[in-house]
Design a protein around this motif. Sequence first.
Motif, short mmCIF file in Angstrom:
data_model
loop_
_atom_site.label_atom_id
_atom_site.label_comp_id
_atom_site.label_asym_id
_atom_site.label_seq_id
_atom_site.Cartn_x
_atom_site.Cartn_y
_atom_site.Cartn_z
N PHE A 1 -11.54 64.62 15.83
CA PHE A 1 -11.13 65.58 14.81
C PHE A 1 -9.76 66.17 15.13
O PHE A 1 -9.27 66.10 16.26
N ARG A 2 -9.17 66.75 14.11
CA ARG A 2 -8.02 67.63 14.25
C ARG A 2 -8.30 68.85 13.40
O ARG A 2 -8.66 68.73 12.23
N VAL A 3 -8.16 70.02 13.99
CA VAL A 3 -8.35 71.27 13.25
C VAL A 3 -7.09 72.10 13.37
O VAL A 3 -6.32 71.97 14.34
N GLY A 4 -6.87 72.95 12.39
CA GLY A 4 -5.73 73.85 12.40
C GLY A 4 -5.93 74.97 13.41
O GLY A 4 -6.98 75.07 14.06
N PRO A 5 -4.97 75.86 13.53
CA PRO A 5 -5.05 76.95 14.51
C PRO A 5 -6.21 77.90 14.30
O PRO A 5 -6.64 78.57 15.23
N THR A 6 -6.76 77.95 13.08
CA THR A 6 -7.90 78.81 12.81
C THR A 6 -9.24 78.07 12.85
O THR A 6 -10.28 78.65 12.60
N GLY A 7 -9.19 76.76 13.13
CA GLY A 7 -10.42 75.99 13.24
C GLY A 7 -10.79 75.17 12.03
O GLY A 7 -11.81 74.47 12.05
N CYS A 8 -9.96 75.18 10.97
CA CYS A 8 -10.28 74.41 9.77
C CYS A 8 -9.96 72.93 9.99
O CYS A 8 -8.89 72.59 10.51
N VAL A 9 -10.87 72.07 9.57
CA VAL A 9 -10.75 70.64 9.82
C VAL A 9 -9.66 70.04 8.95
O VAL A 9 -9.66 70.19 7.72
N GLU A 10 -8.73 69.33 9.60
CA GLU A 10 -7.67 68.62 8.89
C GLU A 10 -7.92 67.12 8.88
O GLU A 10 -7.48 66.41 7.99
N TYR A 11 -8.63 66.63 9.90
CA TYR A 11 -8.98 65.21 9.97
C TYR A 11 -10.30 65.06 10.71
O TYR A 11 -10.57 65.78 11.69
N ALA A 12 -11.12 64.14 10.26
CA ALA A 12 -12.39 63.83 10.93
C ALA A 12 -12.68 62.36 10.72
O ALA A 12 -12.58 61.86 9.59
N ASN A 13 -13.05 61.65 11.79
CA ASN A 13 -13.39 60.25 11.62
C ASN A 13 -14.82 60.11 11.09
O ASN A 13 -15.57 61.10 10.99
N LYS A 14 -15.22 58.91 10.75
CA LYS A 14 -16.53 58.68 10.15
C LYS A 14 -17.66 59.13 11.07
O LYS A 14 -18.68 59.66 10.62
N ALA A 15 -17.47 58.90 12.38
CA ALA A 15 -18.52 59.26 13.33
C ALA A 15 -18.80 60.76 13.30
O ALA A 15 -19.95 61.18 13.33
N LEU A 16 -17.74 61.57 13.24
CA LEU A 16 -17.93 63.02 13.21
C LEU A 16 -18.58 63.45 11.90
O LEU A 16 -19.45 64.33 11.90
N VAL A 17 -18.16 62.85 10.80
CA VAL A 17 -18.75 63.17 9.50
C VAL A 17 -20.26 62.93 9.54
O VAL A 17 -21.06 63.76 9.09
N GLN A 18 -20.67 61.80 10.12
CA GLN A 18 -22.09 61.47 10.20
C GLN A 18 -22.81 62.36 11.21
O GLN A 18 -23.94 62.82 10.95
N LEU A 19 -22.17 62.63 12.36
CA LEU A 19 -22.80 63.47 13.38
C LEU A 19 -23.13 64.86 12.84
O LEU A 19 -24.19 65.43 13.15
N LEU A 20 -22.22 65.40 12.04
CA LEU A 20 -22.38 66.77 11.54
C LEU A 20 -23.14 66.83 10.23
O LEU A 20 -23.22 67.89 9.60
N GLY A 21 -23.71 65.71 9.80
CA GLY A 21 -24.62 65.71 8.65
C GLY A 21 -23.96 65.74 7.30
O GLY A 21 -24.58 66.17 6.31
N PHE A 22 -22.70 65.28 7.20
CA PHE A 22 -22.02 65.23 5.91
C PHE A 22 -22.04 63.80 5.38
O PHE A 22 -22.12 62.84 6.15
N GLU A 23 -21.97 63.65 4.08
CA GLU A 23 -21.96 62.32 3.47
C GLU A 23 -20.55 61.79 3.28
O GLU A 23 -20.34 60.58 3.32
N ARG A 24 -19.60 62.69 3.07
CA ARG A 24 -18.22 62.27 2.82
C ARG A 24 -17.26 63.08 3.68
O ARG A 24 -17.52 64.23 4.00
N GLU A 25 -16.15 62.46 4.03
CA GLU A 25 -15.14 63.14 4.83
C GLU A 25 -14.58 64.34 4.08
O GLU A 25 -14.30 65.39 4.68
N GLU A 26 -14.44 64.20 2.77
CA GLU A 26 -13.85 65.27 1.97
C GLU A 26 -14.66 66.57 2.06
O GLU A 26 -14.11 67.66 1.92
N ALA A 27 -15.97 66.42 2.27
CA ALA A 27 -16.82 67.62 2.34
C ALA A 27 -16.60 68.40 3.63
O ALA A 27 -16.90 69.60 3.69
#
Length: 338
Positions: free
Chosen positions: A85-111
């Motif tokens: 992942f890459r997150v901004g200085p406040t912790g907001c996600v700017e990039y996440a690979n497919k593995a992280l999306v699946q690990l955290l229980g999301f269906e799409r990267e955009e979510a």
Amino acid sequence: KTVRAVAAASPSVPIVVLTGQKNLEAALEAQEAGAAEYLQKSELTPALAGRTLRWATQRANMKQKLRQRDAWIRSITENIAGGVFRVGPTGCVEYANKALVQLLGFEREEALIGRDLTTLYADPEARGRMLSEGGADGIEVEFRCNDGSTLVGLLSAEAGYEESGAVLHYDGVIIDITERRDREQELRRSRERLANAQRIAGLGSWERRFETETPYWSDETRRIFGWEADEEVSYETFMDAVHPEDRAPLRWQQERALEEGVPIDIEYRIRRPDGEERIVKELGEAEFGDDGAPVRFAGTVLDVTDRKQRERELRVLSEAVAQARDSIVITEAEPIDE
């Protein structure tokens, strides 16, 4: 529309819009559509045109290199099992690979993009750990995933800084260690159950691995010998605790176990650090490798002092009865309730 169509057809080609209108809104709209610059005919000079084209070309080349780099990074991270992942200085996600999306229980990267990663922490007090100065280095974090499941992750993150020293972003990875921690917890519970069983039975265990020469003594073994729980006890310290007259017989049985595979079965006396003498019964056996060399020595030790004392008292009483010429009457100190 024309600018947007050209930018989509040739993203690497710099676009400079030349117009006779002086319209700030039109200029902003053109740049949003993909134009590198917006020039007015009334202000155009050869020098300005040259500078603008050079700057637009450099900017287009830089964007192309960034796109290529991002595509290269994405092609790598998408094939990694861990969540990148890459997150901004406040912790907001700017990039996440497919593995992280699946690990955290999301269906799409955009979510997940734009979501504050730390809000998924199960423990609210742990949310500042990644955003501390410099990031994080292999900390365990429990996540409450989007689908309601729980994930234990090993999180590492490193901060990227602007020239001013302010944090620009955090790049990191999350490795799923849920099963590993579950196994560790089950192993810990098994050890606790074993320690309780040994304590109740008064039976200790020991182990010696020859590749490390580091003996293991269970809590009950340490209690029997009078050693502290955190005390480092070597094999030599153990032998020093054995009564001098009983060391030779014990060593003989140990040698037979290691050379011939004969199990150890012996009783011997020990002297605790406080000077108290106890009697223990030891059972043990050696484990051998494929080459026939011993690799492991393990066994149990049982404190039989009280039993030996009762046997001694019973033997004395039996001898007294056998040698007595007159009858012997044994009474209780207090009457027995019927």
